[in-house]
Design a protein around this motif. Structure first.
Motif, PDB file in Angstrom:
ATOM      1  N   HIS A 184     -39.811  75.404  24.041  1.00  0.00           N
ATOM      2  CA  HIS A 184     -38.370  75.194  24.177  1.00  0.00           C
ATOM      3  C   HIS A 184     -38.030  73.986  25.058  1.00  0.00           C
ATOM      4  O   HIS A 184     -36.911  73.477  24.998  1.00  0.00           O
ATOM      5  CB  HIS A 184     -37.694  76.443  24.761  1.00  0.00           C
ATOM      6  N   SER A 185     -38.974  73.551  25.884  1.00  0.00           N
ATOM      7  CA  SER A 185     -38.714  72.416  26.776  1.00  0.00           C
ATOM      8  C   SER A 185     -38.866  71.111  26.009  1.00  0.00           C
ATOM      9  O   SER A 185     -39.977  70.718  25.640  1.00  0.00           O
ATOM     10  CB  SER A 185     -39.686  72.445  27.959  1.00  0.00           C
ATOM     11  N   MET A 186     -37.751  70.444  25.776  1.00  0.00           N
ATOM     12  CA  MET A 186     -37.799  69.223  24.973  1.00  0.00           C
ATOM     13  C   MET A 186     -38.494  68.075  25.686  1.00  0.00           C
ATOM     14  O   MET A 186     -39.019  67.163  25.039  1.00  0.00           O
ATOM     15  CB  MET A 186     -36.378  68.814  24.567  1.00  0.00           C
ATOM     16  N   ASP A 187     -38.557  68.108  27.022  1.00  0.00           N
ATOM     17  CA  ASP A 187     -39.314  67.066  27.719  1.00  0.00           C
ATOM     18  C   ASP A 187     -40.795  67.187  27.406  1.00  0.00           C
ATOM     19  O   ASP A 187     -41.502  66.181  27.258  1.00  0.00           O
ATOM     20  CB  ASP A 187     -39.060  67.109  29.235  1.00  0.00           C
ATOM     21  N   VAL A 188     -41.284  68.409  27.252  1.00  0.00           N
ATOM     22  CA  VAL A 188     -42.675  68.625  26.860  1.00  0.00           C
ATOM     23  C   VAL A 188     -42.896  68.183  25.421  1.00  0.00           C
ATOM     24  O   VAL A 188     -43.845  67.463  25.105  1.00  0.00           O
ATOM     25  CB  VAL A 188     -43.053  70.119  27.027  1.00  0.00           C
ATOM     26  N   VAL A 189     -42.002  68.617  24.528  1.00  0.00           N
ATOM     27  CA  VAL A 189     -42.157  68.307  23.100  1.00  0.00           C
ATOM     28  C   VAL A 189     -42.164  66.805  22.868  1.00  0.00           C
ATOM     29  O   VAL A 189     -43.081  66.248  22.254  1.00  0.00           O
ATOM     30  CB  VAL A 189     -41.030  68.970  22.283  1.00  0.00           C
ATOM     31  N   PHE A 190     -41.136  66.120  23.343  1.00  0.00           N
ATOM     32  CA  PHE A 190     -41.003  64.695  23.046  1.00  0.00           C
ATOM     33  C   PHE A 190     -41.884  63.818  23.933  1.00  0.00           C
ATOM     34  O   PHE A 190     -42.132  62.661  23.605  1.00  0.00           O
ATOM     35  CB  PHE A 190     -39.537  64.282  23.142  1.00  0.00           C
TER      36      PHE A 190
ATOM     37  N   GLY B 120     -42.220  64.666  11.669  1.00  0.00           N
ATOM     38  CA  GLY B 120     -42.456  63.268  11.980  1.00  0.00           C
ATOM     39  C   GLY B 120     -42.845  63.066  13.426  1.00  0.00           C
ATOM     40  O   GLY B 120     -43.122  64.024  14.158  1.00  0.00           O
ATOM     41  N   THR B 121     -42.885  61.825  13.851  1.00  0.00           N
ATOM     42  CA  THR B 121     -43.171  61.521  15.244  1.00  0.00           C
ATOM     43  C   THR B 121     -42.018  62.012  16.108  1.00  0.00           C
ATOM     44  O   THR B 121     -40.903  62.254  15.619  1.00  0.00           O
ATOM     45  CB  THR B 121     -43.332  60.014  15.439  1.00  0.00           C
ATOM     46  N   PRO B 122     -42.248  62.172  17.410  1.00  0.00           N
ATOM     47  CA  PRO B 122     -41.139  62.565  18.282  1.00  0.00           C
ATOM     48  C   PRO B 122     -39.930  61.637  18.140  1.00  0.00           C
ATOM     49  O   PRO B 122     -38.780  62.104  18.130  1.00  0.00           O
ATOM     50  CB  PRO B 122     -41.747  62.480  19.682  1.00  0.00           C
ATOM     51  N   GLN B 123     -40.171  60.332  18.007  1.00  0.00           N
ATOM     52  CA  GLN B 123     -39.059  59.396  17.876  1.00  0.00           C
ATOM     53  C   GLN B 123     -38.285  59.617  16.578  1.00  0.00           C
ATOM     54  O   GLN B 123     -37.047  59.585  16.565  1.00  0.00           O
ATOM     55  CB  GLN B 123     -39.587  57.953  17.935  1.00  0.00           C
ATOM     56  N   GLN B 124     -39.012  59.844  15.489  1.00  0.00           N
ATOM     57  CA  GLN B 124     -38.355  60.086  14.210  1.00  0.00           C
ATOM     58  C   GLN B 124     -37.545  61.371  14.233  1.00  0.00           C
ATOM     59  O   GLN B 124     -36.413  61.415  13.734  1.00  0.00           O
ATOM     60  CB  GLN B 124     -39.407  60.149  13.097  1.00  0.00           C
ATOM     61  N   VAL B 125     -38.118  62.417  14.803  1.00  0.00           N
ATOM     62  CA  VAL B 125     -37.429  63.700  14.827  1.00  0.00           C
ATOM     63  C   VAL B 125     -36.222  63.659  15.755  1.00  0.00           C
ATOM     64  O   VAL B 125     -35.156  64.196  15.444  1.00  0.00           O
ATOM     65  CB  VAL B 125     -38.408  64.821  15.230  1.00  0.00           C
ATOM     66  N   ARG B 126     -36.362  62.992  16.888  1.00  0.00           N
ATOM     67  CA  ARG B 126     -35.232  62.888  17.819  1.00  0.00           C
ATOM     68  C   ARG B 126     -34.042  62.182  17.160  1.00  0.00           C
ATOM     69  O   ARG B 126     -32.882  62.495  17.446  1.00  0.00           O
ATOM     70  CB  ARG B 126     -35.659  62.114  19.066  1.00  0.00           C
ATOM     71  N   ALA B 127     -34.334  61.211  16.274  1.00  0.00           N
ATOM     72  CA  ALA B 127     -33.266  60.436  15.638  1.00  0.00           C
ATOM     73  C   ALA B 127     -32.733  61.079  14.361  1.00  0.00           C
ATOM     74  O   ALA B 127     -31.765  60.566  13.779  1.00  0.00           O
ATOM     75  CB  ALA B 127     -33.779  59.034  15.323  1.00  0.00           C
ATOM     76  N   ASP B 128     -33.322  62.174  13.931  1.00  0.00           N
ATOM     77  CA  ASP B 128     -32.933  62.805  12.665  1.00  0.00           C
ATOM     78  C   ASP B 128     -31.585  63.516  12.820  1.00  0.00           C
ATOM     79  O   ASP B 128     -31.451  64.409  13.663  1.00  0.00           O
ATOM     80  CB  ASP B 128     -34.009  63.810  12.248  1.00  0.00           C
ATOM     81  N   PRO B 129     -30.573  63.159  12.031  1.00  0.00           N
ATOM     82  CA  PRO B 129     -29.253  63.796  12.180  1.00  0.00           C
ATOM     83  C   PRO B 129     -29.276  65.290  11.896  1.00  0.00           C
ATOM     84  O   PRO B 129     -28.483  66.046  12.477  1.00  0.00           O
ATOM     85  CB  PRO B 129     -28.376  63.047  11.176  1.00  0.00           C
ATOM     86  N   LYS B 130     -30.183  65.751  11.014  1.00  0.00           N
ATOM     87  CA  LYS B 130     -30.262  67.192  10.742  1.00  0.00           C
ATOM     88  C   LYS B 130     -30.717  67.945  11.989  1.00  0.00           C
ATOM     89  O   LYS B 130     -30.233  69.038  12.273  1.00  0.00           O
ATOM     90  CB  LYS B 130     -31.227  67.463   9.587  1.00  0.00           C
ATOM     91  N   VAL B 131     -31.657  67.358  12.724  1.00  0.00           N
ATOM     92  CA  VAL B 131     -32.148  67.997  13.944  1.00  0.00           C
ATOM     93  C   VAL B 131     -31.057  68.019  15.004  1.00  0.00           C
ATOM     94  O   VAL B 131     -30.866  69.030  15.691  1.00  0.00           O
ATOM     95  CB  VAL B 131     -33.403  67.276  14.453  1.00  0.00           C
ATOM     96  N   ALA B 132     -30.322  66.910  15.141  1.00  0.00           N
ATOM     97  CA  ALA B 132     -29.205  66.879  16.087  1.00  0.00           C
ATOM     98  C   ALA B 132     -28.187  67.955  15.749  1.00  0.00           C
ATOM     99  O   ALA B 132     -27.654  68.641  16.634  1.00  0.00           O
ATOM    100  CB  ALA B 132     -28.549  65.497  16.075  1.00  0.00           C
TER     101      ALA B 132
END
Length: 250
Positions: A203-209, A227-239
């Motif tokens: 659940h800790s996003m600092d650990v995940v990313f 995808g990579t952490p960068q790709q997933v962080r930028a994904d609008p569906k994930v946001a």
């Protein structure tokens, strides 16, 4: 070839579709984070991979072998180690004895532990404690350890089976920021050094990313991002998911 390959897993509970055709893989030396909101299907997926529950359909392959529906014991024999959200160690034993017990269990020699602990697999236990940076605490009772050290001890015990795949369920739960980042940096180093595939929920996003090589995201039992952490962080569906406008079924 992937160490773990999950193919079109599906699982329902009554009218609730907990998993719906989920597929992914994990390679040697790779840390894969499995994330999603509460009720997304993470626990169901994790427990199918570990053999605790059976999928309605789909396949789980380990090192190319079909292990679908195998028991947790069989999965351990096939090279799967696991750590838990709440660390499970023997508080009355020393740190070294905990690892010796795990080694004996892995080698089907647990009854042999009735003999003096100091004579049993001591060198192997100390090597694992060295890997997990716990060698200096070997003679201390596990009950006296700080929680971060307990988690490192549990990691040493999980490595006693010489796993090819390590499953980690919320590995940093209950830990402070510095402790959890240090633990996952250690896991990453071990994965690289030993060619260990790691699948973890967190659940800790600092650990995940900060530490995952790849991230997969579940929502309503479906895989919505990989995808990579960068790709997933930028994904609008994930946001969208993490803003709370969608959820699912655990």
């Amino acid at each position: 070839m992937s160490v773990l390959a999950v193919e079109a897993l599906s699982k329902s509970y009554g009218g609730v579709q907990a998993l719906d055709g989920v597929s992914f893989s994990v390679s040697a030396g790779e840390l894969l984070a499995l994330i999603g909101p509460n009720g997304a299907g993470k626990s169901t997926c994790f427990n199918i991979v570990n053999g605790q529950i059976r999928a309605d359909s789909g396949r789980v392959r380990l090192n190319g072998r079909d292990v679908t529906g195998a028991s947790p014991r069989r999965m351990a024999l096939e090279g799967v180690g696991r750590s838990f959200q709440v660390a499970q160690v023997f508080g009355s034993m020393t740190v070294r004895e905990n690892v010796q017990t795990a080694l004996l269990a892995a080698r089907h020699r647990l009854l042999g532990f009735l003999r003096p602990a100091a004579t049993l697999l001591r060198a192997e236990a100390e090597a694992l404690l060295e890997q997990t940076r716990m060698a200096a605490r070997a003679d201390e009772p596990a009950a006296a350890l700080a929680y971060g050290d307990v988690k490192r001890l549990e990691l040493a015990m999980a490595l006693a089976t010489a796993p090819r795949l390590l499953l980690m369920d919320e590995p940093t739960a209950g830990m402070g920021v510095e402790e959890r980042l240090a633990l996952m940096a250690l896991v990453r180093d071990l994965a690289r050094t030993n060619g260990l595939a790691v699948l973890f929920t967190e659940h800790s996003m600092d650990v995940v990313f900060g530490h995952a090589d790849r991230v997969i995201v579940l929502a309503r039992g479906r895989l919505i991002a990989d995808g990579t952490p960068q790709q997933v962080r930028a994904d609008p569906k994930v946001a969208d998911i993490y803003l709370g406008r969608r959820g699912g079924a655990e």
